[in-house]
Design a protein around this motif. Sequence first.
Motif, PDB file in Angstrom:
ATOM      1  N   VAL A   1       0.837  -1.203   0.000  1.00 35.48           N
ATOM      2  CA  VAL A   1       0.000   0.000   0.000  1.00 35.48           C
ATOM      3  C   VAL A   1       0.870   1.250   0.000  1.00 35.48           C
ATOM      4  N   VAL A   2       1.908   1.253   0.831  1.00 43.94           N
ATOM      5  CA  VAL A   2       2.790   2.422   0.918  1.00 43.94           C
ATOM      6  C   VAL A   2       3.586   2.609  -0.371  1.00 43.94           C
ATOM      7  N   ASN A   3       4.047   1.510  -0.946  1.00 38.88           N
ATOM      8  CA  ASN A   3       4.923   1.607  -2.125  1.00 38.88           C
ATOM      9  C   ASN A   3       4.171   1.753  -3.445  1.00 38.88           C
ATOM     10  N   ASP A   4       2.951   1.213  -3.518  1.00 34.97           N
ATOM     11  CA  ASP A   4       2.161   1.326  -4.748  1.00 34.97           C
ATOM     12  C   ASP A   4       0.685   1.364  -4.362  1.00 34.97           C
ATOM     13  N   PHE A   5       0.256   2.514  -3.925  1.00 32.91           N
ATOM     14  CA  PHE A   5      -1.080   2.684  -3.374  1.00 32.91           C
ATOM     15  C   PHE A   5      -2.165   2.299  -4.376  1.00 32.91           C
ATOM     16  N   GLU A   6      -2.086   2.848  -5.585  1.00 35.65           N
ATOM     17  CA  GLU A   6      -3.175   2.641  -6.542  1.00 35.65           C
ATOM     18  C   GLU A   6      -3.304   1.182  -6.949  1.00 35.65           C
ATOM     19  N   ALA A   7      -2.207   0.524  -7.253  1.00 37.30           N
ATOM     20  CA  ALA A   7      -2.281  -0.877  -7.657  1.00 37.30           C
ATOM     21  C   ALA A   7      -2.842  -1.746  -6.536  1.00 37.30           C
ATOM     22  N   SER A   8      -2.451  -1.446  -5.311  1.00 37.74           N
ATOM     23  CA  SER A   8      -2.919  -2.236  -4.167  1.00 37.74           C
ATOM     24  C   SER A   8      -4.417  -2.089  -3.980  1.00 37.74           C
ATOM     25  N   PHE A   9      -4.906  -0.877  -4.037  1.00 39.71           N
ATOM     26  CA  PHE A   9      -6.331  -0.676  -3.783  1.00 39.71           C
ATOM     27  C   PHE A   9      -7.198  -0.955  -5.005  1.00 39.71           C
ATOM     28  N   ARG A  10      -6.637  -0.933  -6.187  1.00 38.18           N
ATOM     29  CA  ARG A  10      -7.419  -1.409  -7.329  1.00 38.18           C
ATOM     30  C   ARG A  10      -7.799  -2.872  -7.124  1.00 38.18           C
ATOM     31  N   ARG A  11      -6.890  -3.673  -6.587  1.00 36.31           N
ATOM     32  CA  ARG A  11      -7.187  -5.076  -6.294  1.00 36.31           C
ATOM     33  C   ARG A  11      -8.329  -5.187  -5.279  1.00 36.31           C
ATOM     34  N   VAL A  12      -8.294  -4.335  -4.260  1.00 32.77           N
ATOM     35  CA  VAL A  12      -9.330  -4.383  -3.223  1.00 32.77           C
ATOM     36  C   VAL A  12     -10.683  -4.000  -3.815  1.00 32.77           C
ATOM     37  N   PHE A  13     -10.717  -2.928  -4.572  1.00 36.08           N
ATOM     38  CA  PHE A  13     -11.995  -2.484  -5.139  1.00 36.08           C
ATOM     39  C   PHE A  13     -12.517  -3.481  -6.172  1.00 36.08           C
ATOM     40  N   ASP A  14     -11.614  -4.155  -6.879  1.00 35.77           N
ATOM     41  CA  ASP A  14     -12.053  -5.226  -7.783  1.00 35.77           C
ATOM     42  C   ASP A  14     -12.737  -6.336  -6.991  1.00 35.77           C
ATOM     43  N   LEU A  15     -12.164  -6.711  -5.854  1.00 44.21           N
ATOM     44  CA  LEU A  15     -12.766  -7.743  -5.018  1.00 44.21           C
ATOM     45  C   LEU A  15     -14.155  -7.317  -4.550  1.00 44.21           C
ATOM     46  N   LEU A  16     -14.293  -6.036  -4.208  1.00 50.11           N
ATOM     47  CA  LEU A  16     -15.571  -5.522  -3.719  1.00 50.11           C
ATOM     48  C   LEU A  16     -16.574  -5.291  -4.840  1.00 50.11           C
ATOM     49  N   GLY A  17     -16.112  -5.279  -6.101  1.00 44.44           N
ATOM     50  CA  GLY A  17     -17.014  -5.077  -7.228  1.00 44.44           C
ATOM     51  C   GLY A  17     -17.404  -3.634  -7.447  1.00 44.44           C
ATOM     52  N   VAL A  18     -16.510  -2.701  -7.075  1.00 35.88           N
ATOM     53  CA  VAL A  18     -16.765  -1.279  -7.329  1.00 35.88           C
ATOM     54  C   VAL A  18     -15.602  -0.709  -8.128  1.00 35.88           C
ATOM     55  N   ASP A  19     -15.872   0.377  -8.857  1.00 37.67           N
ATOM     56  CA  ASP A  19     -14.867   0.980  -9.712  1.00 37.67           C
ATOM     57  C   ASP A  19     -13.812   1.710  -8.887  1.00 37.67           C
ATOM     58  N   TRP A  20     -12.631   1.827  -9.462  1.00 37.89           N
ATOM     59  CA  TRP A  20     -11.560   2.632  -8.861  1.00 37.89           C
ATOM     60  C   TRP A  20     -11.935   4.112  -8.918  1.00 37.89           C
ATOM     61  N   ARG A  21     -11.703   4.827  -7.825  1.00 37.97           N
ATOM     62  CA  ARG A  21     -11.919   6.270  -7.774  1.00 37.97           C
ATOM     63  C   ARG A  21     -10.636   6.946  -7.293  1.00 37.97           C
ATOM     64  N   PRO A  22     -10.047   7.836  -8.086  1.00 38.29           N
ATOM     65  CA  PRO A  22      -8.785   8.481  -7.690  1.00 38.29           C
ATOM     66  C   PRO A  22      -8.884   9.253  -6.375  1.00 38.29           C
ATOM     67  N   GLU A  23     -10.072   9.749  -6.045  1.00 37.59           N
ATOM     68  CA  GLU A  23     -10.192  10.574  -4.830  1.00 37.59           C
ATOM     69  C   GLU A  23      -9.925   9.802  -3.549  1.00 37.59           C
ATOM     70  N   VAL A  24      -9.925   8.464  -3.603  1.00 34.25           N
ATOM     71  CA  VAL A  24      -9.654   7.711  -2.372  1.00 34.25           C
ATOM     72  C   VAL A  24      -8.230   7.948  -1.881  1.00 34.25           C
ATOM     73  N   ALA A  25      -7.345   8.405  -2.767  1.00 34.14           N
ATOM     74  CA  ALA A  25      -5.972   8.703  -2.354  1.00 34.14           C
ATOM     75  C   ALA A  25      -5.925   9.884  -1.394  1.00 34.14           C
ATOM     76  N   ARG A  26      -7.005  10.657  -1.339  1.00 26.89           N
ATOM     77  CA  ARG A  26      -7.067  11.800  -0.411  1.00 26.89           C
ATOM     78  C   ARG A  26      -7.849  11.433   0.853  1.00 26.89           C
ATOM     79  N   PHE A  27      -7.801  10.178   1.230  1.00 27.03           N
ATOM     80  CA  PHE A  27      -8.557   9.685   2.386  1.00 27.03           C
ATOM     81  C   PHE A  27      -8.257  10.471   3.651  1.00 27.03           C
ATOM     82  N   HIS A  28      -7.000  10.929   3.800  1.00 23.50           N
ATOM     83  CA  HIS A  28      -6.597  11.599   5.041  1.00 23.50           C
ATOM     84  C   HIS A  28      -7.317  12.918   5.233  1.00 23.50           C
TER      85      HIS A  28
END
Length: 545
Positions: free
Chosen positions: A466-493
Amino acid sequence: MNSIPLAKPGRNEACPCGSGRKYKHCCADQAAPAGAPGLQQLLETARHHAYQRRDFAAAEQSYRQVLALKPNHAEALAGVGQGLCWRHRLAEGKRYLARAAKALLRQADKTDGRVLLGFAEQMQIWGDMELALQLARAAAKSMPDDASAHYGLAACLQRLNRTDAAVAALEKVLKLVPQDAGSHILLAILEFDQKQYDAARQRLERVVATETDTKQLARACLELSKVYDKQKRYAEAFAMFAKAGELQRQLPEIRALDADYIFNRIELFKQGYSDDLLRRWTPEELGDALPAPVFLIGFLRSGTTLTEQVLAAHPQVLTSDENHLLEELSAELAALAGAGADTPAALRRIGIDQARQLRAYYWRRVAEEFGPEALRKRFVNKVALNSIETGLISCLFPDAKIVFALRDPRDVCLSCAMQSFAASPATVNLLSWQGVAKQYAAVMDLWLSLRGRIAPAWLELRYEDVVNDFEASFRRVFDLLGVDWRPEVARFHERAADRYVATPSFAAVSQPLYNSALARWRPYQAQFGEVMPQLARFIDAFGYR
């Protein structure tokens, strides 16, 4: 259960209902139906149940009778709300607590400041930080020379990341009580967060040198260990968090906990979950058209809170913080099956109709706690140590998705040892270096024994990835959940900074991702020697060699 006043007020004192009127002109002579107890008698009965008998359900019933006579009575609203929250009916309970808080705030200038402060602490426990802050401010205004009022305000402000205001409140405390250990410790935490490490170290060293209260001394030692770690004084850091754990283990509330509880449960589950039980029903057989649940699990300090915050930033996802949903489901299962605490045995006793009933119960409780929106979005249930309940999840929810948070086992153990947790059977072992490693090994051994046999689809999410490749890591998670990738999740903080987080990670997840938490264990290689026999297998199994 801490309701508002405990004693009957004087006739010329402010009425505890929050009306702002004198007691003699308000609730003292409140009429009741013929033959029914009066309002004051009902209040005294409720207090007796709550404080003498610890029977919260009976107290709640009496408080509800008060509300039938006086619907906006602040103490009764608070009593009902607290009773519901203690019984895990958080959404409904918080609504009552919010009504009680607003009733008090309407008459804050006529309400005892101690009542305001006590209720601020309750609202903080149950997660309504904005109302807690309003009550704490009102208490500090009502009691300008009361150190506890300003400390309560500072604690609220800290949880809301309002550092400058929290420091100002603590400075007022220390003007009133210069040697107050709790205030010095909290101020040192704030100095640490602002990277004022020397100031924090000097303050904490003074507390450690002079404090005699075991609980405060343990707290100071633990915070000082974090400062030493930042200053690369690793041997001193290790010695200090080891001392903190040793001190905490001396506390009566810690000594009363069953340190073997979690190990006994894990052994029961390892023996009890056969392949047939783990896959007893298929989604097609269950056929109830309920949503497929998502469970975010792992071990403490493995990145579950970070993952939850990222998922929560997605508009199609609704997440929970810590909750008791699976605990309640297990209790409901035990009641249906009559099998006590033996969950695998209980699952064997029930039939498919009862399994459907339990699935419906789970989703009803989700809707009650998190609203109907939870049924329309992807609902993610985040409780790290629900990993122990993987077998229950597999049997009742074969359609579930599981995200299992991973982190280098050595970093997990180090982080747990340097963290303060609420006392419970699930955390008591984390107060010693050997205990942390033993519990980590037990939990992860259970996961390894189950993951290849369970019905739900699962994914292991490595914190380092997650720290080294945030987008690739969470694309896998969102694929598992069946929802599209959204770039704004990178601003979670940005979202997390204004959101209450119940776990000890609340400060970290309000910041952007950083890599300073990677491989933190390396300076402690010598200390890891004694626990490597427990950890080596998992370092290899999860690819951290």
